[in-house]
Design a protein around this motif. Structure first.
Motif, PDB file in Angstrom:
ATOM      1  N   ILE A 198       0.819  -1.208   0.000  1.00  0.00           N
ATOM      2  CA  ILE A 198       0.000   0.000   0.000  1.00  0.00           C
ATOM      3  C   ILE A 198       0.857   1.264   0.000  1.00  0.00           C
ATOM      4  O   ILE A 198       0.314   2.375  -0.011  1.00  0.00           O
ATOM      5  CB  ILE A 198      -0.967   0.025   1.196  1.00  0.00           C
ATOM      6  N   HIS A 199       2.166   1.089   0.003  1.00  0.00           N
ATOM      7  CA  HIS A 199       3.092   2.219   0.092  1.00  0.00           C
ATOM      8  C   HIS A 199       4.457   1.689  -0.305  1.00  0.00           C
ATOM      9  O   HIS A 199       4.726   0.486  -0.169  1.00  0.00           O
ATOM     10  CB  HIS A 199       3.110   2.745   1.537  1.00  0.00           C
ATOM     11  N   ARG A 200       5.327   2.540  -0.807  1.00  0.00           N
ATOM     12  CA  ARG A 200       6.667   2.067  -1.151  1.00  0.00           C
ATOM     13  C   ARG A 200       7.384   1.498   0.068  1.00  0.00           C
ATOM     14  O   ARG A 200       8.332   0.709  -0.069  1.00  0.00           O
ATOM     15  CB  ARG A 200       7.498   3.196  -1.760  1.00  0.00           C
ATOM     16  N   SER A 201       6.913   1.872   1.273  1.00  0.00           N
ATOM     17  CA  SER A 201       7.578   1.428   2.495  1.00  0.00           C
ATOM     18  C   SER A 201       6.727   0.491   3.350  1.00  0.00           C
ATOM     19  O   SER A 201       7.161   0.107   4.434  1.00  0.00           O
ATOM     20  CB  SER A 201       7.977   2.636   3.353  1.00  0.00           C
ATOM     21  N   TYR A 202       5.531   0.100   2.875  1.00  0.00           N
ATOM     22  CA  TYR A 202       4.659  -0.725   3.724  1.00  0.00           C
ATOM     23  C   TYR A 202       3.980  -1.842   2.929  1.00  0.00           C
ATOM     24  O   TYR A 202       3.455  -1.626   1.837  1.00  0.00           O
ATOM     25  CB  TYR A 202       3.568   0.128   4.374  1.00  0.00           C
ATOM     26  N   ILE A 203       3.984  -3.030   3.534  1.00  0.00           N
ATOM     27  CA  ILE A 203       3.201  -4.172   3.068  1.00  0.00           C
ATOM     28  C   ILE A 203       2.316  -4.618   4.235  1.00  0.00           C
ATOM     29  O   ILE A 203       2.780  -4.681   5.379  1.00  0.00           O
ATOM     30  CB  ILE A 203       4.107  -5.338   2.631  1.00  0.00           C
ATOM     31  N   ILE A 204       1.068  -4.926   3.945  1.00  0.00           N
ATOM     32  CA  ILE A 204       0.143  -5.307   5.023  1.00  0.00           C
ATOM     33  C   ILE A 204      -0.564  -6.619   4.674  1.00  0.00           C
ATOM     34  O   ILE A 204      -0.736  -6.954   3.505  1.00  0.00           O
ATOM     35  CB  ILE A 204      -0.915  -4.216   5.272  1.00  0.00           C
ATOM     36  N   PRO A 205      -1.005  -7.367   5.705  1.00  0.00           N
ATOM     37  CA  PRO A 205      -1.815  -8.561   5.476  1.00  0.00           C
ATOM     38  C   PRO A 205      -3.290  -8.167   5.389  1.00  0.00           C
ATOM     39  O   PRO A 205      -3.794  -7.396   6.209  1.00  0.00           O
ATOM     40  CB  PRO A 205      -1.543  -9.411   6.719  1.00  0.00           C
ATOM     41  N   ILE A 206      -3.991  -8.698   4.413  1.00  0.00           N
ATOM     42  CA  ILE A 206      -5.385  -8.324   4.186  1.00  0.00           C
ATOM     43  C   ILE A 206      -6.272  -8.706   5.377  1.00  0.00           C
ATOM     44  O   ILE A 206      -7.170  -7.945   5.766  1.00  0.00           O
ATOM     45  CB  ILE A 206      -5.898  -8.980   2.897  1.00  0.00           C
ATOM     46  N   ASP A 207      -6.020  -9.866   5.977  1.00  0.00           N
ATOM     47  CA  ASP A 207      -6.904 -10.350   7.047  1.00  0.00           C
ATOM     48  C   ASP A 207      -6.868  -9.494   8.305  1.00  0.00           C
ATOM     49  O   ASP A 207      -7.790  -9.540   9.114  1.00  0.00           O
ATOM     50  CB  ASP A 207      -6.542 -11.792   7.418  1.00  0.00           C
TER      51      ASP A 207
END
Length: 245
Positions: A198-207
């Motif tokens: 969601i950002h060049r510096s962030y990955i998140i889990p959908i759940d």
């Protein structure tokens, strides 16, 4: 019998998910993939196709227009991020309509409908072998090198991943791990249907998403910013209009 399957989608990420899911279903053969409906139309004229996973909104010719242009279309499962197109899909006698991001269990339900149609309406007796085998959700792990050791991290425990210069912080439900690594490398190691950038510096889990705002996503009470280049993709996934708020 083998169900010869075509995937038509202009998003490589979406194509990869369907290919990975289909690999777990006996009897489903991915014959080809196309990134636009015109290319798919030409392929269908010269290739035997039994089933299409078809995105609706694509540049040029839409998925629904493709189906209307075919005299005898194969079985169709529409795939799209836009819930409002469902009615058009079912008007064209689609087998099913999958909303992105597509969960594995929902994919298997759609395949089951295909099997029922072949076994019932087509009165085929040789497709019993095509029923999907039960698939248990697999645990995925990352191995992070920290202090000269490899630390095993269950991806189901990850709340988010943050890039800080040449390092990444992996925030889990229990602790924070820091390792020298590029976030782009880690992104390729994550299950593509369970995590999103969601950002060049962030990955998140959908759940773990608790709420969505056009500028951020909340996980475990923390606001994770959405980068400018990712706003449109996030808006599509969460079915929200784009624009400055």
């Amino acid at each position: 019998m083998t169900i010869r399957t075509l995937i038509v989608d202009d998003e490589p990420h979406a194509v990869d998910i369907i290919k990975r899911y289909a690999a777990n279903v006996p009897g489903i053969e991915i014959v080809a993939t196309c990134n636009n409906a015109i290319q798919a139309f030409q392929l269908i004229q010269n290739t035997k196709i039994d089933l299409i996973f078809l995105d609706i909104k694509m540049p040029g010719l839409s998925g629904t227009d493709l189906v209307r242009s075919l005299k005898s279309p194969p079985l169709v499962i529409f795939t799209t991020a836009y819930q409002e197109y469902a009615l058009d899909g079912f008007d064209l006698n689609a087998i099913d309509y999958l909303v992105k991001p597509i969960p594995l269990n929902r994919f298997l339900r759609a395949i089951d409908k295909v099997m029922q149609f072949i076994n019932g309406d087509k009165n085929r007796t040789d497709t019993q072998e095509l029923k999907p085998a039960p698939i248990e959700p697999a645990n995925h792990f990352l191995y992070l090198r920290i202090d000269r050791r490899l630390i095993k991290v269950n991806t189901q425990d990850i709340l988010w991943i943050e890039s800080v210069k040449d390092y990444i912080k992996v925030i889990t439900t229990e602790k924070v791990l820091i390792t020298k690594q590029k976030i782009s490398v880690v992104e390729k190691l994550l299950p593509i249907s369970e995590f999103m950038r969601i950002h060049r510096s962030y990955i998140i889990p959908i759940d773990y998403i608790e709420s969505y705002h056009p500028n951020y996503i909340v996980i475990a009470g923390n606001k994770i910013p959405i980068g400018r280049n990712y706003k449109q993709a996030c808006a599509r996934i969460f079915d929200q209009p784009t624009g400055n708020l």
